[in-house]
Every structure is written in C-alpha cells, then in structure tokens.
Design a protein around this motif. Sequence first.
Motif, PDB file in Angstrom:
ATOM      1  N   ALA A  65      -4.862   4.375   0.072  1.00 43.35           N
ATOM      2  CA  ALA A  65      -3.724   3.522   0.446  1.00 43.35           C
ATOM      3  C   ALA A  65      -3.257   3.835   1.851  1.00 43.35           C
ATOM      4  O   ALA A  65      -2.934   2.924   2.632  1.00 43.35           O
ATOM      5  CB  ALA A  65      -2.590   3.707  -0.559  1.00 43.35           C
ATOM      6  N   GLN A 100       0.816  -1.199   0.000  1.00 47.03           N
ATOM      7  CA  GLN A 100       0.000   0.000   0.000  1.00 47.03           C
ATOM      8  C   GLN A 100       0.858   1.260   0.000  1.00 47.03           C
ATOM      9  O   GLN A 100       0.521   2.261  -0.665  1.00 47.03           O
ATOM     10  CB  GLN A 100      -0.928   0.008   1.217  1.00 47.03           C
ATOM     11  N   GLY A 150       0.681   3.991  -2.921  1.00 45.79           N
ATOM     12  CA  GLY A 150       0.385   5.396  -2.637  1.00 45.79           C
ATOM     13  C   GLY A 150       1.456   6.326  -3.130  1.00 45.79           C
ATOM     14  O   GLY A 150       1.165   7.417  -3.622  1.00 45.79           O
ATOM     15  N   ALA A 201      -4.161   7.581  -3.351  1.00 47.85           N
ATOM     16  CA  ALA A 201      -3.091   7.626  -2.346  1.00 47.85           C
ATOM     17  C   ALA A 201      -3.670   7.735  -0.946  1.00 47.85           C
ATOM     18  O   ALA A 201      -3.173   7.128   0.017  1.00 47.85           O
ATOM     19  CB  ALA A 201      -2.150   8.798  -2.645  1.00 47.85           C
ATOM     20  N   ARG A 202      -4.765   8.502  -0.806  1.00 45.60           N
ATOM     21  CA  ARG A 202      -5.428   8.615   0.496  1.00 45.60           C
ATOM     22  C   ARG A 202      -6.020   7.272   0.919  1.00 45.60           C
ATOM     23  O   ARG A 202      -5.948   6.887   2.092  1.00 45.60           O
ATOM     24  CB  ARG A 202      -6.520   9.682   0.406  1.00 45.60           C
ATOM     25  N   ILE A 213       0.460   9.243  -5.863  1.00 50.17           N
ATOM     26  CA  ILE A 213       0.185  10.434  -5.068  1.00 50.17           C
ATOM     27  C   ILE A 213       0.059  11.697  -5.901  1.00 50.17           C
ATOM     28  O   ILE A 213      -0.684  12.618  -5.564  1.00 50.17           O
ATOM     29  CB  ILE A 213       1.275  10.602  -3.983  1.00 50.17           C
TER      30      ILE A 213
END
Length: 298
Positions: free
Chosen positions: A248, A230, A234, A245-246, A238
Amino acid sequence: MVSEGDTSYPRRESAPLPAYPDAGPGRRSRPPRPPLTKRMRRGHWIALDCVAGGLAAVAEMALVGQRPGIVAVPAVLLLGVAVFVPVALRRLAPVAAFGALIILAVLLAAEGFAPGVVFLAAAYVLYLVTATSNRRTSGAALGLALAVMVLIMLADHRVSRNSGAAGLLIPAAFALIVCWIAGYSMRQRRLYAQMLQEQATSSAVAEERLRIARELHDVVAHSMSVIAVQAGYGQYVIDSSPSDARDALGAIQATSRDALEEMRRMLGVLRQQDAAAPAPAVTAPPAAPGTAAPAAAG
C-alpha cells in the motif's frame, strides 16, 4: 386514411447543393480566392496612385494651358509634376502629400487659376489620411481643406464670378466630404475587425486554460482518492499483514509520483502559453493599403 408506410404519393427530396464552377468529376472543389484588394501588393497600389496622379496632372495642365499666352509651357509642365508627385507618393506620407496639394491650391488661386482639380486630388489623398490617422488629424485635414476653399471663393473676386471655377470647387468640396466619410468608415471597420480578433484570441486562451484546469482537477482528485484508500488499507493491515501494508505504501508512492509529473507537465503548458501570449497592443491607426498590413483599396 394513408398509413405511415404508404408510398403511393411521391416525395420531394431536396436538391443537392451546387458545386464550385471548377469542380468536375474526379476533381476537388477549390475554395474561393481572397478578394482582389487582399491579393494586391504594394507595387500594385502605387501603380494605381500613379495613374490617378497622372490623370489629375493632365486635367490641371489642360485647364491652366487654356491660356497659352499667359502661362509658359515649362511652368505648365512643372505644375503637372507638382500635382502628380503628391498623389503618386501618398502612401509614403499621406499627411505631407495632402498638405502639399492644399498649398498648391492656394498658390494657384493666388495666381488667378481655378484649383478645383487640385482639390479633387486632395480628396483622393484625404481618404488615405482619414483611414490611417486618428480622428483629430483627419478632421483637421477636412476642416482645413474646406476652410481654404471658402476663403478662396470669398477673397478671390475672379474665382467667385467665374461660374466654371466655382462649379469645380463645389463638386470638389462634396468629394472631400465623401472621401472623408469613406476613410472614416474604413478605419472603424478595421478597428472593429481587430477588436473581434482580439476577443476571439482571448476566448480561445480562456477555454484552453479551463480545459487544463479541469484535467488538473481530475488528476489531483483521482490521485488523492487512491492515496487515501491505500493509506487507510495500510493502516488497517499494518499489524496483521506488514507485506500488504508495504504494498500500500508503494502504491501511494507511485501514485503521488505520477500525479506530480502530470502537474509539472500541465504547469509547463501554462507557462508556455504565458510566454507565447502577445502583450496588450496599443491602439494604433491601421496600416495603409499596400504597406505592411493588407487593407482595402484606397
């Protein structure tokens, strides 16, 4: 040639195992009961000791009472009580009971009586002394009894010339040795059984700790793998997709929280095992039959 599927020859089938005698149609078979010595309580053992003490007292009173003109009846009854009490109460204080019988044998020999029956009673008590005491105490008790018997036969001219008296002392010496060997064997058997039980307990604790360690390793390895994947994902998205990404980062947070809770649970189980584990026991003489710990017949 007979093929594998040919069934012309009869085949022998194994007979079914016999059931317990109490097992009938529609009834469950009961497991075997414990040995009789494991089911007897302290009162039963004391009752057997009282019977043995009564037999020894009657035998000694009969030998001493053969000379009614020399020994009074109250003295004979007192002698019977002196023989009965140490044998009947040998489970309360085995060493003291054995010492009392040896002293009584010396007093009888000093008065010119054959103490063979008293030494037989002392052999009965010596078994319990050997089974419940250490090797030094039991060996000293046996050596003391044999030494006293030798001194009686050498010092007392009347006992040494009386074939009946000497004939009682020789079987009594043999009984002392046999009872000491039996008591020592019983003590060694109990210590060996205790050692096997301690080893089985230690092995079970070690296996449980190994199982928990494996589970903890699996949890940590799985969680760290998920976190690593994860985190890499991310970092990769990102810039292009902040929402992914958030997500993850949220997955990393949830995975790490679950891993910490699982580790706390396993560590709590380990602490409970450490608190419940008994302290290393100091080697002590085994309990006598009929006392706090069950034992074999004495």
